[in-house]
Design a protein around this motif. Sequence first.
Motif, PDB file in Angstrom:
ATOM      1  N   CYS A   1      27.402  78.289  27.769  1.00  0.00           N
ATOM      2  CA  CYS A   1      28.787  77.807  27.831  1.00  0.00           C
ATOM      3  C   CYS A   1      28.888  76.375  27.315  1.00  0.00           C
ATOM      4  CB  CYS A   1      29.302  77.865  29.267  1.00  0.00           C
ATOM      5  SG  CYS A   1      29.803  79.504  29.827  1.00  0.00           S
TER       6      CYS A   1
ATOM      7  N   ARG B   1      30.881  74.988  23.897  1.00  0.00           N
ATOM      8  CA  ARG B   1      31.871  73.904  23.922  1.00  0.00           C
ATOM      9  C   ARG B   1      31.506  72.808  22.930  1.00  0.00           C
ATOM     10  NH1 ARG B   1      32.135  75.106  29.620  1.00  0.00           N
ATOM     11  NH2 ARG B   1      30.416  73.654  30.011  1.00  0.00           N
TER      12      ARG B   1
ATOM     13  N   HIS C   1      35.406  82.874  27.172  1.00  0.00           N
ATOM     14  CA  HIS C   1      34.932  81.487  27.058  1.00  0.00           C
ATOM     15  C   HIS C   1      34.986  81.018  25.604  1.00  0.00           C
ATOM     16  CE1 HIS C   1      32.786  77.797  27.881  1.00  0.00           C
ATOM     17  NE2 HIS C   1      31.911  78.098  26.939  1.00  0.00           N
TER      18      HIS C   1
ATOM     19  N   GLU D   1      38.653  80.366  24.773  1.00  0.00           N
ATOM     20  CA  GLU D   1      39.108  79.126  25.396  1.00  0.00           C
ATOM     21  C   GLU D   1      38.540  77.903  24.676  1.00  0.00           C
ATOM     22  OE1 GLU D   1      38.692  76.735  29.670  1.00  0.00           O
ATOM     23  OE2 GLU D   1      37.990  78.799  29.487  1.00  0.00           O
ATOM     24  N   SER D   2      37.274  77.990  24.264  1.00  0.00           N
ATOM     25  CA  SER D   2      36.616  76.839  23.651  1.00  0.00           C
ATOM     26  C   SER D   2      37.106  76.577  22.238  1.00  0.00           C
ATOM     27  CB  SER D   2      35.092  77.055  23.641  1.00  0.00           C
ATOM     28  OG  SER D   2      34.580  77.164  24.954  1.00  0.00           O
TER      29      SER D   2
END
Length: 283
Positions: free
Chosen positions: A182, A186, A221, A224-225
Amino acid sequence: MNIPIIDTHQHLIYPSTGPYSWTHGLDALDGKPFPIEEYRRLAQPVRIMGSIFMETSPDNWRAEFAHIAQLAPQPESGMVGIVANCRPEEEGFEQYLESIRIEKLVGLRRTCHTEHDDLSRQSRFVQNVRHAGSLGLTFDLCFLARQLGIALELARKCPDTQFVLDHCGVPDIAGGIMDRWCAAIRDLAGLPNVACKISGVLAYCSPENATVQVVRPWVEHCIESFGWDRLVWGSDWPVCNIRSSLPVWVEISRQIVESASEDEQAKLFQKNALRVYGVQVTQ
Protein backbone atom coordinates in the motif's frame (compact mmCIF):
# COMPACT_ATOMS: atom_id res chain seq x y z
CA MET A 1 -23.65 0.48 -17.02
CA ASN A 2 -21.77 -1.66 -19.49
CA ILE A 3 -18.99 0.62 -20.74
CA PRO A 4 -17.11 -0.65 -23.85
CA ILE A 5 -13.55 -1.65 -22.94
CA ILE A 6 -10.10 -1.13 -24.40
CA ASP A 7 -8.00 -3.99 -23.09
CA THR A 8 -4.48 -2.64 -22.50
CA HIS A 9 -2.88 -5.99 -21.65
CA GLN A 10 -3.61 -8.72 -24.16
CA HIS A 11 -1.10 -11.54 -24.55
CA LEU A 12 -1.14 -14.00 -27.44
CA ILE A 13 0.66 -17.33 -27.58
CA TYR A 14 1.67 -18.93 -30.86
CA PRO A 15 3.86 -21.96 -30.01
CA SER A 16 4.85 -22.28 -33.68
CA THR A 17 6.74 -18.97 -33.50
CA GLY A 18 9.05 -20.09 -30.71
CA PRO A 19 9.23 -21.17 -27.05
CA TYR A 20 7.38 -19.58 -24.15
CA SER A 21 9.50 -20.88 -21.29
CA TRP A 22 7.63 -18.91 -18.62
CA THR A 23 4.52 -21.08 -19.17
CA HIS A 24 6.31 -24.28 -18.15
CA GLY A 25 4.57 -25.82 -15.16
CA LEU A 26 1.42 -23.73 -15.62
CA ASP A 27 -1.19 -26.29 -16.62
CA ALA A 28 -3.62 -23.66 -17.92
CA LEU A 29 -1.04 -22.37 -20.41
CA ASP A 30 1.84 -24.77 -21.02
CA GLY A 31 2.06 -25.96 -24.61
CA LYS A 32 -1.29 -24.48 -25.60
CA PRO A 33 -1.92 -21.92 -28.35
CA PHE A 34 -3.83 -18.74 -27.51
CA PRO A 35 -4.35 -17.02 -30.87
CA ILE A 36 -6.14 -13.80 -31.72
CA GLU A 37 -9.21 -15.67 -32.96
CA GLU A 38 -9.77 -17.25 -29.53
CA TYR A 39 -9.28 -13.94 -27.78
CA ARG A 40 -11.81 -12.18 -30.01
CA ARG A 41 -14.33 -14.99 -29.45
CA LEU A 42 -14.17 -14.32 -25.71
CA ALA A 43 -13.76 -10.55 -25.89
CA GLN A 44 -16.61 -9.49 -28.12
CA PRO A 45 -19.50 -10.73 -25.91
CA VAL A 46 -18.11 -8.79 -22.91
CA ARG A 47 -17.84 -5.55 -24.94
CA ILE A 48 -14.07 -5.36 -25.39
CA MET A 49 -13.91 -3.01 -28.36
CA GLY A 50 -10.17 -3.11 -28.95
CA SER A 51 -6.95 -4.39 -27.44
CA ILE A 52 -3.29 -3.50 -27.00
CA PHE A 53 -0.99 -6.47 -27.48
CA MET A 54 1.53 -6.92 -24.69
CA GLU A 55 4.83 -8.65 -25.44
CA THR A 56 4.60 -12.29 -24.43
CA SER A 57 7.74 -14.19 -25.42
CA PRO A 58 11.00 -13.25 -23.66
CA ASP A 59 12.64 -16.16 -25.47
CA ASN A 60 11.91 -15.17 -29.05
CA TRP A 61 10.83 -11.55 -28.82
CA ARG A 62 12.13 -10.29 -32.15
CA ALA A 63 10.31 -13.01 -34.08
CA GLU A 64 7.22 -12.40 -31.97
CA PHE A 65 7.15 -8.71 -32.87
CA ALA A 66 7.50 -9.51 -36.57
CA HIS A 67 4.52 -11.88 -36.30
CA ILE A 68 2.32 -9.47 -34.34
CA ALA A 69 3.24 -6.62 -36.69
CA GLN A 70 1.64 -8.67 -39.47
CA LEU A 71 -1.49 -9.45 -37.41
CA ALA A 72 -2.20 -6.07 -35.87
CA PRO A 73 -3.15 -4.09 -39.02
CA GLN A 74 -5.81 -6.62 -39.95
CA PRO A 75 -9.21 -5.13 -39.04
CA GLU A 76 -10.51 -8.42 -37.68
CA SER A 77 -7.69 -8.51 -35.08
CA GLY A 78 -9.18 -5.64 -33.11
CA MET A 79 -5.66 -4.61 -32.06
CA VAL A 80 -5.27 -0.86 -31.63
CA GLY A 81 -1.67 -0.93 -30.41
CA ILE A 82 1.44 -2.97 -29.65
CA VAL A 83 3.70 -2.84 -26.60
CA ALA A 84 6.95 -4.47 -27.72
CA ASN A 85 9.69 -6.26 -25.81
CA CYS A 86 13.01 -4.43 -25.55
CA ARG A 87 16.44 -4.49 -23.92
CA PRO A 88 17.25 -0.95 -22.72
CA GLU A 89 20.37 -2.24 -21.00
CA GLU A 90 22.01 -3.24 -24.29
CA GLU A 91 23.89 -1.33 -26.97
CA GLY A 92 21.97 -0.75 -30.18
CA PHE A 93 18.71 0.16 -28.44
CA GLU A 94 18.07 3.24 -30.58
CA GLN A 95 18.65 1.25 -33.76
CA TYR A 96 16.27 -1.43 -32.51
CA LEU A 97 13.56 1.15 -31.95
CA GLU A 98 14.03 2.47 -35.46
CA SER A 99 13.65 -1.06 -36.83
CA ILE A 100 10.27 -1.59 -35.14
CA ARG A 101 8.71 1.87 -35.56
CA ILE A 102 5.40 1.01 -37.14
CA GLU A 103 2.10 2.81 -36.76
CA LYS A 104 0.71 0.38 -34.17
CA LEU A 105 3.75 0.59 -31.85
CA VAL A 106 2.67 2.56 -28.77
CA GLY A 107 4.99 1.36 -26.03
CA LEU A 108 7.72 -0.87 -24.68
CA ARG A 109 8.22 -3.30 -21.83
CA ARG A 110 11.18 -4.98 -20.22
CA THR A 111 10.15 -7.65 -17.69
CA CYS A 112 12.29 -6.69 -14.70
CA HIS A 113 10.74 -9.00 -12.14
CA THR A 114 12.70 -11.97 -13.48
CA GLU A 115 16.04 -10.12 -13.58
CA HIS A 116 18.50 -8.87 -10.95
CA ASP A 117 17.33 -5.85 -8.99
CA ASP A 118 19.93 -3.47 -10.39
CA LEU A 119 18.99 -3.97 -14.04
CA SER A 120 16.88 -0.80 -14.31
CA ARG A 121 19.40 1.20 -12.26
CA GLN A 122 22.05 0.95 -14.98
CA SER A 123 22.79 4.29 -16.63
CA ARG A 124 22.29 2.93 -20.15
CA PHE A 125 18.91 1.49 -19.16
CA VAL A 126 17.76 4.83 -17.77
CA GLN A 127 19.08 6.78 -20.74
CA ASN A 128 17.30 4.50 -23.21
CA VAL A 129 14.00 4.66 -21.35
CA ARG A 130 14.28 8.44 -21.48
CA HIS A 131 14.91 8.18 -25.21
CA ALA A 132 11.81 6.01 -25.65
CA GLY A 133 9.78 8.65 -23.84
CA SER A 134 11.14 11.37 -26.12
CA LEU A 135 9.68 9.40 -29.04
CA GLY A 136 6.26 9.31 -27.39
CA LEU A 137 6.49 5.65 -26.39
CA THR A 138 5.17 4.46 -23.03
CA PHE A 139 7.08 2.08 -20.76
CA ASP A 140 5.25 -0.61 -18.80
CA LEU A 141 6.68 -1.31 -15.34
CA CYS A 142 6.82 -5.04 -14.70
CA PHE A 143 8.18 -5.34 -11.13
CA LEU A 144 7.36 -7.49 -8.11
CA ALA A 145 5.82 -5.87 -5.04
CA ARG A 146 9.16 -5.99 -3.22
CA GLN A 147 10.76 -4.13 -6.17
CA LEU A 148 8.34 -1.22 -6.34
CA GLY A 149 10.91 1.09 -4.77
CA ILE A 150 13.20 0.31 -7.71
CA ALA A 151 10.38 1.07 -10.15
CA LEU A 152 9.91 4.38 -8.33
CA GLU A 153 13.59 5.21 -8.84
CA LEU A 154 13.31 4.60 -12.59
CA ALA A 155 10.18 6.69 -12.97
CA ARG A 156 11.77 9.56 -11.05
CA LYS A 157 14.83 9.49 -13.30
CA CYS A 158 12.66 9.64 -16.45
CA PRO A 159 10.09 12.37 -15.74
CA ASP A 160 9.18 12.85 -19.40
CA THR A 161 8.41 9.17 -20.02
CA GLN A 162 4.88 7.89 -19.45
CA PHE A 163 5.02 4.77 -17.26
CA VAL A 164 2.24 2.25 -16.67
CA LEU A 165 2.48 0.03 -13.57
CA ASP A 166 1.43 -3.46 -14.58
CA HIS A 167 -0.89 -5.67 -12.52
CA CYS A 168 -1.40 -3.23 -9.63
CA GLY A 169 2.25 -3.74 -8.69
CA VAL A 170 1.95 -7.55 -8.28
CA PRO A 171 0.60 -7.63 -4.70
CA ASP A 172 0.81 -10.77 -2.57
CA ILE A 173 -2.93 -11.20 -2.26
CA ALA A 174 -2.73 -14.87 -1.28
CA GLY A 175 -0.35 -14.01 1.56
CA GLY A 176 -2.34 -10.96 2.60
CA ILE A 177 0.83 -8.84 2.79
CA MET A 178 -0.70 -5.43 2.23
CA ASP A 179 0.90 -2.64 4.31
CA ARG A 180 4.25 -2.30 2.49
CA TRP A 181 2.54 -2.70 -0.89
CA CYS A 182 0.00 0.00 0.00
CA ALA A 183 2.77 2.43 0.91
CA ALA A 184 4.71 1.66 -2.28
CA ILE A 185 1.59 2.21 -4.41
CA ARG A 186 1.03 5.60 -2.77
CA ASP A 187 4.64 6.55 -3.46
CA LEU A 188 4.35 5.63 -7.16
CA ALA A 189 1.03 7.45 -7.42
CA GLY A 190 2.83 10.58 -6.23
CA LEU A 191 4.63 10.75 -9.58
CA PRO A 192 2.52 12.38 -12.33
CA ASN A 193 4.18 10.29 -15.07
CA VAL A 194 2.97 6.95 -13.66
CA ALA A 195 -0.41 5.36 -14.36
CA CYS A 196 -1.71 2.12 -12.87
CA LYS A 197 -3.07 -0.86 -14.77
CA ILE A 198 -5.92 -2.74 -13.09
CA SER A 199 -5.00 -6.21 -14.28
CA GLY A 200 -3.57 -9.56 -13.26
CA VAL A 201 -4.71 -9.58 -9.65
CA LEU A 202 -6.70 -12.82 -9.80
CA ALA A 203 -3.46 -14.69 -10.54
CA TYR A 204 -2.10 -13.56 -7.15
CA CYS A 205 -5.00 -15.06 -5.20
CA SER A 206 -4.98 -18.53 -3.69
CA PRO A 207 -6.82 -21.01 -5.97
CA GLU A 208 -9.99 -21.11 -3.89
CA ASN A 209 -10.19 -17.35 -3.26
CA ALA A 210 -10.02 -15.63 -6.65
CA THR A 211 -13.18 -13.64 -5.95
CA VAL A 212 -14.45 -10.09 -6.08
CA GLN A 213 -14.50 -9.91 -2.27
CA VAL A 214 -10.82 -10.85 -2.04
CA VAL A 215 -9.44 -8.54 -4.73
CA ARG A 216 -11.71 -5.56 -4.07
CA PRO A 217 -9.59 -3.86 -1.34
CA TRP A 218 -6.43 -4.17 -3.43
CA VAL A 219 -8.03 -2.69 -6.52
CA GLU A 220 -9.78 0.02 -4.54
CA HIS A 221 -6.47 1.08 -2.98
CA CYS A 222 -5.05 1.59 -6.47
CA ILE A 223 -8.09 3.58 -7.50
CA GLU A 224 -7.87 5.75 -4.38
CA SER A 225 -4.13 6.30 -4.80
CA PHE A 226 -3.97 7.06 -8.52
CA GLY A 227 -7.39 8.60 -9.04
CA TRP A 228 -9.70 7.95 -11.97
CA ASP A 229 -7.56 9.89 -14.48
CA ARG A 230 -4.53 7.58 -14.16
CA LEU A 231 -6.04 4.12 -14.37
CA VAL A 232 -6.28 1.72 -17.29
CA TRP A 233 -7.72 -1.78 -17.47
CA GLY A 234 -6.15 -4.99 -18.76
CA SER A 235 -7.33 -8.58 -19.10
CA ASP A 236 -3.91 -10.25 -18.84
CA TRP A 237 -5.40 -12.94 -21.08
CA PRO A 238 -4.59 -15.83 -21.18
CA VAL A 239 -2.65 -15.57 -17.89
CA CYS A 240 -5.98 -14.84 -16.20
CA ASN A 241 -6.91 -18.45 -16.99
CA ILE A 242 -4.59 -19.63 -14.21
CA ARG A 243 -7.26 -18.70 -11.67
CA SER A 244 -10.29 -17.66 -13.70
CA SER A 245 -11.22 -16.51 -17.21
CA LEU A 246 -11.50 -13.35 -19.25
CA PRO A 247 -15.31 -13.04 -18.94
CA VAL A 248 -15.16 -13.57 -15.17
CA TRP A 249 -12.44 -10.95 -14.74
CA VAL A 250 -14.48 -8.46 -16.75
CA GLU A 251 -17.49 -9.14 -14.53
CA ILE A 252 -15.44 -8.81 -11.33
CA SER A 253 -13.95 -5.54 -12.56
CA ARG A 254 -17.38 -4.13 -13.35
CA GLN A 255 -18.68 -5.17 -9.93
CA ILE A 256 -15.82 -3.43 -8.12
CA VAL A 257 -16.54 -0.07 -9.80
CA GLU A 258 -20.32 -0.36 -10.15
CA SER A 259 -20.92 2.49 -7.68
CA ALA A 260 -18.64 4.86 -9.61
CA SER A 261 -20.08 7.38 -12.03
CA GLU A 262 -20.44 6.62 -15.72
CA ASP A 263 -17.61 9.03 -16.52
CA GLU A 264 -15.30 7.42 -13.95
CA GLN A 265 -16.00 3.97 -15.33
CA ALA A 266 -15.44 5.22 -18.87
CA LYS A 267 -12.05 6.60 -17.84
CA LEU A 268 -10.94 3.26 -16.39
CA PHE A 269 -12.25 1.06 -19.17
CA GLN A 270 -11.66 3.24 -22.20
CA LYS A 271 -10.85 6.97 -22.09
CA ASN A 272 -7.56 6.79 -20.22
CA ALA A 273 -6.21 4.10 -22.55
CA LEU A 274 -6.79 6.42 -25.49
CA ARG A 275 -4.77 9.17 -23.82
CA VAL A 276 -2.05 7.18 -22.00
CA TYR A 277 -1.17 4.89 -24.91
CA GLY A 278 -2.19 7.31 -27.63
CA VAL A 279 -4.37 4.80 -29.46
CA GLN A 280 -7.41 5.44 -31.60
CA VAL A 281 -10.52 3.33 -31.95
CA THR A 282 -12.95 3.37 -34.85
CA GLN A 283 -16.37 2.09 -33.92
